[in-house]
Design an enzyme around this catalytic site. Structure first.
Site, PDB file in Angstrom:
ATOM      1  CE  LYS A  84      -4.369   1.064   0.072  1.00 11.02           C
ATOM      2  NZ  LYS A  84      -5.501   0.294  -0.452  1.00 11.02           N
ATOM      3  CG  ASP A 125      -7.352   3.196  -1.013  1.00  9.43           C
ATOM      4  OD1 ASP A 125      -7.775   2.028  -0.999  1.00  9.43           O
ATOM      5  OD2 ASP A 125      -7.521   3.969  -0.040  1.00  9.43           O
TER       6      ASP A 125
HETATM    7  P1  NDP Z   1     -12.896   7.758  -3.135  1.00  9.35           P
HETATM    8  O1  NDP Z   1     -11.841   8.749  -2.883  1.00  9.35           O
HETATM    9  O2  NDP Z   1     -13.406   7.555  -4.497  1.00  9.35           O
HETATM   10  O3  NDP Z   1     -14.165   8.051  -2.195  1.00  9.35           O
HETATM   11  C1  NDP Z   1     -14.050   8.088  -0.806  1.00  9.35           C
HETATM   12  C2  NDP Z   1     -15.403   8.432  -0.206  1.00  9.35           C
HETATM   13  O4  NDP Z   1     -15.362   8.254   1.196  1.00  9.35           O
HETATM   14  C3  NDP Z   1     -15.788   9.901  -0.432  1.00  9.35           C
HETATM   15  O5  NDP Z   1     -17.184  10.019  -0.467  1.00  9.35           O
HETATM   16  C4  NDP Z   1     -15.215  10.564   0.815  1.00  9.35           C
HETATM   17  O6  NDP Z   1     -15.875  11.763   1.171  1.00  9.35           O
HETATM   18  C5  NDP Z   1     -15.460   9.511   1.866  1.00  9.35           C
HETATM   19  N1  NDP Z   1     -14.399   9.591   2.889  1.00  9.35           N
HETATM   20  C6  NDP Z   1     -13.078   9.358   2.716  1.00  9.35           C
HETATM   21  N2  NDP Z   1     -12.393   9.573   3.839  1.00  9.35           N
HETATM   22  C7  NDP Z   1     -13.298   9.939   4.748  1.00  9.35           C
HETATM   23  C8  NDP Z   1     -13.202  10.295   6.110  1.00  9.35           C
HETATM   24  N3  NDP Z   1     -12.030  10.296   6.756  1.00  9.35           N
HETATM   25  N4  NDP Z   1     -14.351  10.602   6.738  1.00  9.35           N
HETATM   26  C9  NDP Z   1     -15.550  10.592   6.093  1.00  9.35           C
HETATM   27  N5  NDP Z   1     -15.690  10.279   4.779  1.00  9.35           N
HETATM   28  C10 NDP Z   1     -14.585   9.950   4.133  1.00  9.35           C
HETATM   29  O7  NDP Z   1     -12.319   6.362  -2.535  1.00  9.35           O
HETATM   30  P2  NDP Z   1     -12.782   4.876  -2.843  1.00  9.35           P
HETATM   31  O8  NDP Z   1     -14.237   4.815  -3.095  1.00  9.35           O
HETATM   32  O9  NDP Z   1     -11.842   4.319  -3.825  1.00  9.35           O
HETATM   33  O10 NDP Z   1     -12.449   4.169  -1.435  1.00  9.35           O
HETATM   34  C11 NDP Z   1     -13.418   4.036  -0.411  1.00  9.35           C
HETATM   35  C12 NDP Z   1     -12.989   2.909   0.530  1.00  9.35           C
HETATM   36  O11 NDP Z   1     -12.915   1.682  -0.198  1.00  9.35           O
HETATM   37  C13 NDP Z   1     -11.623   3.069   1.187  1.00  9.35           C
HETATM   38  O12 NDP Z   1     -11.665   2.495   2.476  1.00  9.35           O
HETATM   39  C14 NDP Z   1     -10.711   2.241   0.299  1.00  9.35           C
HETATM   40  O13 NDP Z   1      -9.553   1.812   0.986  1.00  9.35           O
HETATM   41  C15 NDP Z   1     -11.627   1.082  -0.026  1.00  9.35           C
HETATM   42  N6  NDP Z   1     -11.316   0.308  -1.223  1.00  9.35           N
HETATM   43  C16 NDP Z   1     -11.162   0.894  -2.438  1.00  9.35           C
HETATM   44  C17 NDP Z   1     -10.905   0.130  -3.548  1.00  9.35           C
HETATM   45  C18 NDP Z   1     -10.806   0.717  -4.914  1.00  9.35           C
HETATM   46  O14 NDP Z   1     -10.649  -0.049  -5.860  1.00  9.35           O
HETATM   47  N7  NDP Z   1     -10.914   2.013  -5.096  1.00  9.35           N
HETATM   48  C19 NDP Z   1     -10.717  -1.322  -3.442  1.00  9.35           C
HETATM   49  C20 NDP Z   1     -10.965  -1.857  -2.131  1.00  9.35           C
HETATM   50  C21 NDP Z   1     -11.231  -1.055  -1.076  1.00  9.35           C
HETATM   51  P3  NDP Z   1     -15.168  13.171   0.843  1.00  9.35           P
HETATM   52  O15 NDP Z   1     -15.247  13.344  -0.629  1.00  9.35           O
HETATM   53  O16 NDP Z   1     -15.972  14.159   1.608  1.00  9.35           O
HETATM   54  O17 NDP Z   1     -13.758  13.070   1.345  1.00  9.35           O
HETATM   55  O1  2IT Z   2      -7.813  -1.632  -1.074  1.00 14.92           O
HETATM   56  C1  2IT Z   2      -7.724  -2.105  -2.212  1.00 14.92           C
HETATM   57  O2  2IT Z   2      -7.836  -3.314  -2.438  1.00 14.92           O
HETATM   58  C2  2IT Z   2      -7.494  -1.172  -3.331  1.00 14.92           C
HETATM   59  N1  2IT Z   2      -7.460   0.027  -3.108  1.00 14.92           N
HETATM   60  C3  2IT Z   2      -7.267  -1.698  -4.720  1.00 14.92           C
HETATM   61  C4  2IT Z   2      -5.839  -2.108  -4.904  1.00 14.92           C
HETATM   62  C5  2IT Z   2      -5.463  -2.509  -6.309  1.00 14.92           C
HETATM   63  O3  2IT Z   2      -4.273  -2.794  -6.482  1.00 14.92           O
HETATM   64  O4  2IT Z   2      -6.306  -2.558  -7.196  1.00 14.92           O
END
Ligand code: NDP
Ligand code: 2IT
Length: 417
Positions: free
Chosen positions: A98, A138
Protein backbone atom coordinates in the site's frame (compact mmCIF):
# COMPACT_ATOMS: atom_id res chain seq x y z
CA UNK A 1 -6.30 -11.33 12.66
CA UNK A 2 -3.99 -13.07 15.10
CA UNK A 3 -6.94 -14.18 17.24
CA UNK A 4 -8.43 -16.00 14.25
CA UNK A 5 -5.17 -17.81 13.55
CA UNK A 6 -4.88 -19.74 16.84
CA UNK A 7 -6.42 -22.99 15.53
CA UNK A 8 -4.33 -22.76 12.34
CA UNK A 9 -1.09 -22.66 14.31
CA UNK A 10 -2.23 -25.69 16.30
CA UNK A 11 -2.96 -27.60 13.09
CA UNK A 12 0.25 -26.52 11.32
CA UNK A 13 3.11 -26.38 13.88
CA UNK A 14 5.56 -25.79 11.01
CA UNK A 15 4.20 -22.23 10.71
CA UNK A 16 5.24 -21.48 14.30
CA UNK A 17 8.59 -23.19 13.87
CA UNK A 18 9.36 -21.03 10.81
CA UNK A 19 8.23 -17.91 12.73
CA UNK A 20 5.73 -17.08 10.00
CA UNK A 21 3.66 -14.76 12.22
CA UNK A 22 6.67 -12.69 13.27
CA UNK A 23 7.92 -12.51 9.69
CA UNK A 24 4.55 -11.69 8.13
CA UNK A 25 4.05 -8.75 10.54
CA UNK A 26 7.30 -7.12 9.42
CA UNK A 27 7.02 -5.35 6.05
CA UNK A 28 9.67 -6.46 3.57
CA UNK A 29 10.47 -2.83 2.69
CA UNK A 30 9.13 0.65 3.52
CA UNK A 31 9.87 3.84 1.63
CA UNK A 32 9.10 7.32 2.97
CA UNK A 33 9.92 10.28 0.76
CA UNK A 34 9.60 14.02 0.31
CA UNK A 35 7.17 15.26 -2.35
CA UNK A 36 7.71 18.95 -3.17
CA UNK A 37 5.36 20.66 -5.63
CA UNK A 38 4.19 24.13 -6.63
CA UNK A 39 0.58 25.29 -6.68
CA UNK A 40 -0.93 27.43 -9.45
CA UNK A 41 0.25 30.64 -7.72
CA UNK A 42 3.82 29.35 -7.54
CA UNK A 43 3.71 28.65 -3.79
CA UNK A 44 5.87 25.67 -2.75
CA UNK A 45 4.28 22.79 -0.79
CA UNK A 46 5.88 19.74 0.79
CA UNK A 47 4.02 16.48 1.34
CA UNK A 48 5.17 13.09 2.53
CA UNK A 49 4.98 10.02 0.29
CA UNK A 50 4.86 6.37 1.40
CA UNK A 51 5.10 2.90 -0.10
CA UNK A 52 5.04 -0.13 2.16
CA UNK A 53 5.98 -3.30 0.29
CA UNK A 54 4.61 -5.77 2.80
CA UNK A 55 4.80 -9.25 1.35
CA UNK A 56 5.84 -10.71 -2.00
CA UNK A 57 5.39 -14.42 -1.30
CA UNK A 58 2.57 -14.82 -3.84
CA UNK A 59 3.60 -12.34 -6.52
CA UNK A 60 4.72 -8.76 -7.16
CA UNK A 61 3.68 -6.32 -4.43
CA UNK A 62 0.19 -5.05 -5.24
CA UNK A 63 -2.08 -2.47 -3.64
CA UNK A 64 -3.48 1.01 -3.97
CA UNK A 65 -2.23 4.54 -3.34
CA UNK A 66 -4.25 6.80 -1.02
CA UNK A 67 -4.07 10.60 -1.19
CA UNK A 68 -5.79 12.03 1.90
CA UNK A 69 -4.64 14.49 4.60
CA UNK A 70 -5.07 11.78 7.27
CA UNK A 71 -2.43 9.51 5.69
CA UNK A 72 0.59 8.57 7.81
CA UNK A 73 2.77 5.46 8.04
CA UNK A 74 0.41 3.62 10.44
CA UNK A 75 -2.54 3.81 8.03
CA UNK A 76 -0.46 2.63 5.10
CA UNK A 77 0.90 -0.27 7.17
CA UNK A 78 -2.53 -1.50 8.30
CA UNK A 79 -3.85 -1.25 4.75
CA UNK A 80 -0.78 -3.06 3.40
CA UNK A 81 -1.17 -5.83 5.98
CA UNK A 82 -4.85 -6.36 5.06
CA UNK A 83 -3.90 -6.33 1.39
CA UNK A 84 -1.64 -9.40 1.75
CA UNK A 85 -4.55 -11.63 2.77
CA UNK A 86 -7.13 -9.99 0.51
CA UNK A 87 -4.88 -10.53 -2.49
CA UNK A 88 -4.29 -14.13 -1.45
CA UNK A 89 -8.08 -14.71 -1.33
CA UNK A 90 -8.49 -13.59 -4.95
CA UNK A 91 -6.49 -16.65 -6.06
CA UNK A 92 -4.33 -14.43 -8.31
CA UNK A 93 -0.51 -14.22 -8.11
CA UNK A 94 -0.19 -10.91 -6.27
CA UNK A 95 1.66 -9.91 -3.08
CA UNK A 96 0.57 -7.16 -0.69
CA UNK A 97 1.48 -3.44 -0.55
CA UNK A 98 0.00 0.00 0.00
CA UNK A 99 1.16 3.55 -0.47
CA UNK A 100 0.06 7.13 -0.67
CA UNK A 101 0.53 10.62 0.65
CA UNK A 102 -0.93 13.17 3.06
CA UNK A 103 -1.64 15.35 -0.01
CA UNK A 104 -5.26 16.56 -0.14
CA UNK A 105 -6.58 16.55 -3.73
CA UNK A 106 -9.77 18.37 -2.64
CA UNK A 107 -10.06 21.83 -4.16
CA UNK A 108 -6.86 21.44 -6.22
CA UNK A 109 -6.83 22.21 -9.94
CA UNK A 110 -6.04 19.49 -12.49
CA UNK A 111 -2.61 21.09 -13.06
CA UNK A 112 -1.82 21.05 -9.35
CA UNK A 113 -2.82 17.39 -9.10
CA UNK A 114 -0.67 16.67 -12.17
CA UNK A 115 2.40 18.41 -10.71
CA UNK A 116 1.92 16.57 -7.43
CA UNK A 117 1.59 13.19 -9.18
CA UNK A 118 4.69 13.87 -11.28
CA UNK A 119 6.73 14.76 -8.22
CA UNK A 120 5.41 11.70 -6.34
CA UNK A 121 6.40 9.42 -9.22
CA UNK A 122 9.85 11.00 -9.45
CA UNK A 123 10.64 9.03 -6.26
CA UNK A 124 8.29 6.05 -6.55
CA UNK A 125 9.45 4.88 -9.98
CA UNK A 126 12.70 3.46 -8.54
CA UNK A 127 10.92 0.73 -6.59
CA UNK A 128 7.96 -0.22 -8.80
CA UNK A 129 7.60 -2.21 -12.01
CA UNK A 130 5.45 -4.80 -13.72
CA UNK A 131 7.31 -7.65 -11.95
CA UNK A 132 8.18 -5.76 -8.76
CA UNK A 133 5.34 -3.64 -7.41
CA UNK A 134 2.11 -2.57 -9.11
CA UNK A 135 0.25 0.34 -7.46
CA UNK A 136 -3.37 1.35 -8.20
CA UNK A 137 -5.98 3.75 -6.79
CA UNK A 138 -7.60 4.12 -3.39
CA UNK A 139 -9.14 7.14 -1.60
CA UNK A 140 -8.30 10.30 -3.57
CA UNK A 141 -6.62 8.38 -6.39
CA UNK A 142 -8.79 7.58 -9.41
CA UNK A 143 -8.43 7.53 -13.18
CA UNK A 144 -7.12 11.10 -13.40
CA UNK A 145 -4.28 10.51 -10.92
CA UNK A 146 -3.34 7.10 -12.37
CA UNK A 147 -3.07 8.76 -15.80
CA UNK A 148 -0.65 11.43 -14.53
CA UNK A 149 1.38 8.84 -12.60
CA UNK A 150 1.59 6.55 -15.63
CA UNK A 151 2.62 9.38 -17.93
CA UNK A 152 5.49 10.33 -15.63
CA UNK A 153 6.63 6.71 -15.17
CA UNK A 154 6.65 6.20 -18.93
CA UNK A 155 8.68 9.36 -19.40
CA UNK A 156 11.21 8.48 -16.69
CA UNK A 157 11.79 4.91 -17.83
CA UNK A 158 11.33 5.45 -21.55
CA UNK A 159 9.18 2.33 -21.62
CA UNK A 160 5.50 1.70 -22.22
CA UNK A 161 5.27 -0.76 -19.37
CA UNK A 162 1.49 -1.05 -19.14
CA UNK A 163 1.50 -3.53 -16.25
CA UNK A 164 3.24 -1.16 -13.81
CA UNK A 165 -0.01 0.45 -12.65
CA UNK A 166 -3.64 -0.66 -12.71
CA UNK A 167 -6.81 1.37 -12.90
CA UNK A 168 -5.54 2.89 -16.16
CA UNK A 169 -7.84 4.50 -18.72
CA UNK A 170 -9.35 2.18 -21.31
CA UNK A 171 -7.51 3.90 -24.16
CA UNK A 172 -4.02 3.14 -22.80
CA UNK A 173 -4.14 -0.34 -21.29
CA UNK A 174 -6.86 -0.21 -18.65
CA UNK A 175 -9.32 -3.04 -18.10
CA UNK A 176 -13.05 -3.03 -18.58
CA UNK A 177 -14.88 -3.32 -15.25
CA UNK A 178 -11.91 -2.06 -13.13
CA UNK A 179 -13.75 1.19 -12.37
CA UNK A 180 -16.86 -0.73 -11.32
CA UNK A 181 -15.06 -3.70 -9.77
CA UNK A 182 -14.93 -2.95 -6.04
CA UNK A 183 -18.58 -1.88 -5.76
CA UNK A 184 -19.83 -4.61 -8.10
CA UNK A 185 -17.69 -7.23 -6.36
CA UNK A 186 -18.88 -6.22 -2.90
CA UNK A 187 -22.50 -6.46 -4.04
CA UNK A 188 -21.82 -9.89 -5.58
CA UNK A 189 -20.30 -11.03 -2.29
CA UNK A 190 -23.33 -9.88 -0.27
CA UNK A 191 -25.58 -11.47 -2.88
CA UNK A 192 -23.80 -14.80 -2.26
CA UNK A 193 -24.32 -14.41 1.50
CA UNK A 194 -28.01 -13.59 0.99
CA UNK A 195 -28.43 -16.49 -1.47
CA UNK A 196 -27.09 -18.90 1.18
CA UNK A 197 -30.18 -17.93 3.20
CA UNK A 198 -32.45 -18.22 0.13
CA UNK A 199 -32.67 -14.43 0.05
CA UNK A 200 -31.68 -11.70 -2.42
CA UNK A 201 -31.63 -7.92 -3.03
CA UNK A 202 -35.19 -7.64 -4.39
CA UNK A 203 -37.06 -5.04 -2.37
CA UNK A 204 -34.21 -4.54 0.13
CA UNK A 205 -33.59 -1.13 1.64
CA UNK A 206 -29.87 -0.36 1.47
CA UNK A 207 -27.44 2.17 2.97
CA UNK A 208 -24.15 2.97 1.19
CA UNK A 209 -21.78 5.30 3.04
CA UNK A 210 -19.39 7.47 1.05
CA UNK A 211 -20.01 8.60 -2.52
CA UNK A 212 -16.70 7.81 -4.17
CA UNK A 213 -15.65 5.05 -6.52
CA UNK A 214 -16.68 2.11 -4.35
CA UNK A 215 -19.97 3.66 -3.20
CA UNK A 216 -21.11 4.70 -6.69
CA UNK A 217 -20.71 1.26 -8.25
CA UNK A 218 -22.27 -0.43 -5.23
CA UNK A 219 -25.29 1.80 -5.81
CA UNK A 220 -25.31 0.85 -9.51
CA UNK A 221 -25.18 -2.91 -8.88
CA UNK A 222 -27.63 -2.91 -5.96
CA UNK A 223 -30.18 -1.17 -8.18
CA UNK A 224 -29.51 -3.63 -11.03
CA UNK A 225 -30.21 -6.50 -8.61
CA UNK A 226 -33.51 -4.99 -7.46
CA UNK A 227 -32.51 -3.34 -4.17
CA UNK A 228 -33.03 0.33 -3.29
CA UNK A 229 -30.26 2.56 -1.91
CA UNK A 230 -31.97 5.13 0.33
CA UNK A 231 -28.92 7.00 1.71
CA UNK A 232 -25.34 7.95 0.85
CA UNK A 233 -22.82 10.37 2.35
CA UNK A 234 -19.55 12.25 2.11
CA UNK A 235 -17.32 13.62 4.85
CA UNK A 236 -19.69 16.59 5.35
CA UNK A 237 -23.07 14.88 5.63
CA UNK A 238 -25.72 12.39 4.59
CA UNK A 239 -28.44 12.43 1.94
CA UNK A 240 -31.60 10.40 2.60
CA UNK A 241 -34.42 9.68 0.18
CA UNK A 242 -36.82 6.79 0.75
CA UNK A 243 -37.68 6.91 -2.97
CA UNK A 244 -34.11 5.83 -3.76
CA UNK A 245 -30.90 7.65 -4.73
CA UNK A 246 -30.49 8.54 -8.40
CA UNK A 247 -27.34 7.02 -9.89
CA UNK A 248 -26.90 9.45 -12.80
CA UNK A 249 -27.09 12.50 -10.54
CA UNK A 250 -24.50 11.06 -8.14
CA UNK A 251 -22.16 10.18 -11.02
CA UNK A 252 -22.44 13.66 -12.52
CA UNK A 253 -21.96 15.35 -9.14
CA UNK A 254 -19.05 13.23 -7.92
CA UNK A 255 -17.24 11.85 -10.98
CA UNK A 256 -17.60 14.80 -13.33
CA UNK A 257 -18.11 17.96 -11.28
CA UNK A 258 -16.30 16.82 -8.08
CA UNK A 259 -18.84 18.59 -5.86
CA UNK A 260 -20.38 17.92 -2.42
CA UNK A 261 -23.20 15.43 -1.82
CA UNK A 262 -25.34 18.15 -0.27
CA UNK A 263 -25.91 19.54 -3.76
CA UNK A 264 -27.83 16.36 -4.68
CA UNK A 265 -30.84 17.84 -2.88
CA UNK A 266 -30.92 20.85 -5.27
CA UNK A 267 -32.27 18.62 -8.05
CA UNK A 268 -34.07 15.98 -5.94
CA UNK A 269 -36.71 17.59 -3.77
CA UNK A 270 -37.75 14.38 -1.98
CA UNK A 271 -34.20 14.02 -0.60
CA UNK A 272 -33.18 15.58 2.70
CA UNK A 273 -29.64 16.56 3.66
CA UNK A 274 -28.41 15.80 7.18
CA UNK A 275 -25.26 17.86 7.88
CA UNK A 276 -22.75 15.79 9.93
CA UNK A 277 -25.44 13.10 10.07
CA UNK A 278 -24.90 9.48 11.02
CA UNK A 279 -26.03 7.31 8.12
CA UNK A 280 -26.21 4.20 10.36
CA UNK A 281 -29.18 5.72 12.26
CA UNK A 282 -31.35 5.15 9.17
CA UNK A 283 -33.22 1.80 9.22
CA UNK A 284 -32.10 -0.64 6.49
CA UNK A 285 -31.93 -4.30 5.48
CA UNK A 286 -28.39 -4.16 4.10
CA UNK A 287 -25.47 -1.81 4.87
CA UNK A 288 -22.41 -1.14 2.71
CA UNK A 289 -19.82 0.95 4.59
CA UNK A 290 -17.83 2.26 1.62
CA UNK A 291 -16.04 5.41 2.82
CA UNK A 292 -13.19 4.77 5.24
CA UNK A 293 -11.91 2.93 8.35
CA UNK A 294 -13.69 2.93 11.74
CA UNK A 295 -16.92 4.42 10.42
CA UNK A 296 -19.16 1.86 12.19
CA UNK A 297 -18.65 1.91 15.97
CA UNK A 298 -20.05 -0.61 18.46
CA UNK A 299 -22.95 1.75 19.05
CA UNK A 300 -23.66 2.10 15.31
CA UNK A 301 -23.55 -1.69 14.89
CA UNK A 302 -26.07 -2.13 17.72
CA UNK A 303 -28.35 0.42 16.08
CA UNK A 304 -28.11 -1.32 12.71
CA UNK A 305 -28.96 -4.70 14.22
CA UNK A 306 -31.81 -3.24 16.29
CA UNK A 307 -33.25 -1.58 13.17
CA UNK A 308 -33.38 -4.95 11.40
CA UNK A 309 -30.20 -4.96 9.27
CA UNK A 310 -29.53 -8.54 8.08
CA UNK A 311 -26.34 -8.11 6.06
CA UNK A 312 -23.22 -5.91 5.96
CA UNK A 313 -20.73 -5.81 3.09
CA UNK A 314 -17.54 -3.84 3.71
CA UNK A 315 -16.62 -1.93 0.57
CA UNK A 316 -14.13 0.09 2.60
CA UNK A 317 -11.09 -1.33 4.37
CA UNK A 318 -11.80 -1.99 8.05
CA UNK A 319 -14.81 0.35 8.29
CA UNK A 320 -16.12 -1.46 11.38
CA UNK A 321 -14.33 -1.09 14.73
CA UNK A 322 -13.51 -4.31 16.66
CA UNK A 323 -16.48 -3.57 18.99
CA UNK A 324 -18.76 -3.25 15.96
CA UNK A 325 -17.50 -6.52 14.47
CA UNK A 326 -18.21 -8.23 17.79
CA UNK A 327 -21.81 -6.93 17.73
CA UNK A 328 -22.39 -8.24 14.18
CA UNK A 329 -20.89 -11.67 14.94
CA UNK A 330 -22.84 -12.03 18.20
CA UNK A 331 -26.07 -11.04 16.43
CA UNK A 332 -25.37 -13.70 13.80
CA UNK A 333 -26.07 -11.38 10.86
CA UNK A 334 -24.38 -11.90 7.49
CA UNK A 335 -21.15 -9.92 7.82
CA UNK A 336 -18.63 -9.74 4.96
CA UNK A 337 -15.33 -8.22 6.16
CA UNK A 338 -13.44 -5.94 3.79
CA UNK A 339 -10.61 -8.27 2.94
CA UNK A 340 -13.15 -10.64 1.42
CA UNK A 341 -16.04 -8.39 0.38
CA UNK A 342 -13.99 -5.67 -1.34
CA UNK A 343 -11.47 -8.02 -2.99
CA UNK A 344 -13.13 -7.49 -6.38
CA UNK A 345 -11.19 -4.27 -6.94
CA UNK A 346 -7.74 -5.73 -6.63
CA UNK A 347 -8.90 -8.93 -8.35
CA UNK A 348 -9.84 -6.93 -11.44
CA UNK A 349 -6.49 -5.16 -11.14
CA UNK A 350 -5.02 -8.66 -11.39
CA UNK A 351 -7.11 -9.21 -14.53
CA UNK A 352 -5.78 -5.91 -15.89
CA UNK A 353 -2.22 -7.19 -15.31
CA UNK A 354 -3.09 -10.41 -17.18
CA UNK A 355 -4.41 -8.44 -20.15
CA UNK A 356 -1.34 -6.16 -20.15
CA UNK A 357 1.02 -9.15 -20.07
CA UNK A 358 -0.68 -10.81 -23.03
CA UNK A 359 -1.40 -7.50 -24.81
CA UNK A 360 -5.09 -8.32 -24.88
CA UNK A 361 -8.21 -6.29 -24.06
CA UNK A 362 -11.24 -8.31 -22.99
CA UNK A 363 -14.84 -7.17 -23.35
CA UNK A 364 -16.98 -5.84 -20.49
CA UNK A 365 -19.20 -8.88 -20.10
CA UNK A 366 -16.34 -11.36 -20.26
CA UNK A 367 -14.45 -9.47 -17.56
CA UNK A 368 -17.54 -9.05 -15.39
CA UNK A 369 -18.16 -12.81 -15.52
CA UNK A 370 -14.58 -13.42 -14.35
CA UNK A 371 -15.14 -10.96 -11.49
CA UNK A 372 -18.34 -12.76 -10.48
CA UNK A 373 -16.54 -16.10 -10.50
CA UNK A 374 -13.72 -14.71 -8.37
CA UNK A 375 -16.17 -13.27 -5.81
CA UNK A 376 -18.05 -16.57 -5.65
CA UNK A 377 -14.73 -18.31 -5.09
CA UNK A 378 -13.72 -15.87 -2.32
CA UNK A 379 -17.10 -16.54 -0.68
CA UNK A 380 -16.63 -20.32 -0.90
CA UNK A 381 -13.04 -20.16 0.40
CA UNK A 382 -14.14 -18.11 3.43
CA UNK A 383 -17.17 -20.32 4.17
CA UNK A 384 -15.16 -23.51 3.93
CA UNK A 385 -12.30 -22.26 6.10
CA UNK A 386 -14.77 -20.99 8.71
CA UNK A 387 -16.49 -24.37 8.73
CA UNK A 388 -13.22 -26.33 8.89
CA UNK A 389 -11.89 -24.31 11.81
CA UNK A 390 -15.03 -24.46 13.93
CA UNK A 391 -16.66 -21.09 13.21
CA UNK A 392 -19.34 -21.78 10.58
CA UNK A 393 -20.83 -18.62 9.06
CA UNK A 394 -18.06 -16.42 10.52
CA UNK A 395 -16.49 -14.80 7.45
CA UNK A 396 -13.98 -12.88 9.57
CA UNK A 397 -12.38 -16.09 10.76
CA UNK A 398 -12.85 -17.70 7.34
CA UNK A 399 -11.21 -14.83 5.41
CA UNK A 400 -8.29 -14.48 7.81
CA UNK A 401 -7.53 -18.19 7.80
CA UNK A 402 -8.00 -18.87 4.10
CA UNK A 403 -5.97 -15.79 3.16
CA UNK A 404 -3.19 -16.60 5.61
CA UNK A 405 -2.60 -20.30 4.90
CA UNK A 406 -1.66 -19.75 1.26
CA UNK A 407 0.82 -16.99 2.07
CA UNK A 408 2.34 -19.02 4.92
CA UNK A 409 2.83 -22.05 2.67
CA UNK A 410 4.56 -19.94 0.01
CA UNK A 411 6.81 -18.34 2.64
CA UNK A 412 7.84 -21.74 3.96
CA UNK A 413 8.63 -22.89 0.42
CA UNK A 414 10.89 -19.85 -0.08
CA UNK A 415 13.01 -20.60 3.00
CA UNK A 416 14.21 -18.04 5.54
CA UNK A 417 13.99 -14.85 3.48
P1 NDP B 1 -12.90 7.76 -3.13
O1 NDP B 1 -11.84 8.75 -2.88
O2 NDP B 1 -13.41 7.56 -4.50
O3 NDP B 1 -14.17 8.05 -2.20
C1 NDP B 1 -14.05 8.09 -0.81
C2 NDP B 1 -15.40 8.43 -0.21
O4 NDP B 1 -15.36 8.25 1.20
C3 NDP B 1 -15.79 9.90 -0.43
O5 NDP B 1 -17.18 10.02 -0.47
C4 NDP B 1 -15.22 10.56 0.81
O6 NDP B 1 -15.88 11.76 1.17
C5 NDP B 1 -15.46 9.51 1.87
N1 NDP B 1 -14.40 9.59 2.89
C6 NDP B 1 -13.08 9.36 2.72
N2 NDP B 1 -12.39 9.57 3.84
C7 NDP B 1 -13.30 9.94 4.75
C8 NDP B 1 -13.20 10.29 6.11
N3 NDP B 1 -12.03 10.30 6.76
N4 NDP B 1 -14.35 10.60 6.74
C9 NDP B 1 -15.55 10.59 6.09
N5 NDP B 1 -15.69 10.28 4.78
C10 NDP B 1 -14.59 9.95 4.13
O7 NDP B 1 -12.32 6.36 -2.54
P2 NDP B 1 -12.78 4.88 -2.84
O8 NDP B 1 -14.24 4.81 -3.10
O9 NDP B 1 -11.84 4.32 -3.82
O10 NDP B 1 -12.45 4.17 -1.43
C11 NDP B 1 -13.42 4.04 -0.41
C12 NDP B 1 -12.99 2.91 0.53
O11 NDP B 1 -12.91 1.68 -0.20
C13 NDP B 1 -11.62 3.07 1.19
O12 NDP B 1 -11.67 2.50 2.48
C14 NDP B 1 -10.71 2.24 0.30
O13 NDP B 1 -9.55 1.81 0.99
C15 NDP B 1 -11.63 1.08 -0.03
N6 NDP B 1 -11.32 0.31 -1.22
C16 NDP B 1 -11.16 0.89 -2.44
C17 NDP B 1 -10.91 0.13 -3.55
C18 NDP B 1 -10.81 0.72 -4.91
O14 NDP B 1 -10.65 -0.05 -5.86
N7 NDP B 1 -10.91 2.01 -5.10
C19 NDP B 1 -10.72 -1.32 -3.44
C20 NDP B 1 -10.96 -1.86 -2.13
C21 NDP B 1 -11.23 -1.06 -1.08
P3 NDP B 1 -15.17 13.17 0.84
O15 NDP B 1 -15.25 13.34 -0.63
O16 NDP B 1 -15.97 14.16 1.61
O17 NDP B 1 -13.76 13.07 1.35
O1 2IT C 1 -7.81 -1.63 -1.07
C1 2IT C 1 -7.72 -2.10 -2.21
O2 2IT C 1 -7.84 -3.31 -2.44
C2 2IT C 1 -7.49 -1.17 -3.33
N1 2IT C 1 -7.46 0.03 -3.11
C3 2IT C 1 -7.27 -1.70 -4.72
C4 2IT C 1 -5.84 -2.11 -4.90
C5 2IT C 1 -5.46 -2.51 -6.31
O3 2IT C 1 -4.27 -2.79 -6.48
O4 2IT C 1 -6.31 -2.56 -7.20
Amino acid sequence: MLESLGPVLVKYPEFTEAKIIERICEPERQLIFRVPWQDDRGVVHINRGFRVQFNSALGPYKGGLRFHPSVYLGIIKFLGFEQIFKNSLTGLPIGGAKGGSDFDPKGKSDSEVMRFCQSFMLELWRIIGEHTDVPAGDIGVGGREIGFLFGQYKRLTNKFEAGVLTGKGLVYGGSQVRTEATGYGCTYFVNEMLASKKNGFKGKKVLVSGSGNVAIYTLEKVHQLGGKVVAMSDSNGVIHDEKGINLETIKQLKEVERRRIKEYCDSHKSARYIPNGNIWDIPCDVAFPSATENEITGKDAKKLVKNGCIAVGEGANMPTTPEGVHVFIQAGILYGPGKAANAGGVATSGLEMQQNASREAWGFEETDIKLQQIMRNVYVLCSEAAEEFGAPGNFVVGANIAGFIKVARAMIAHGIV
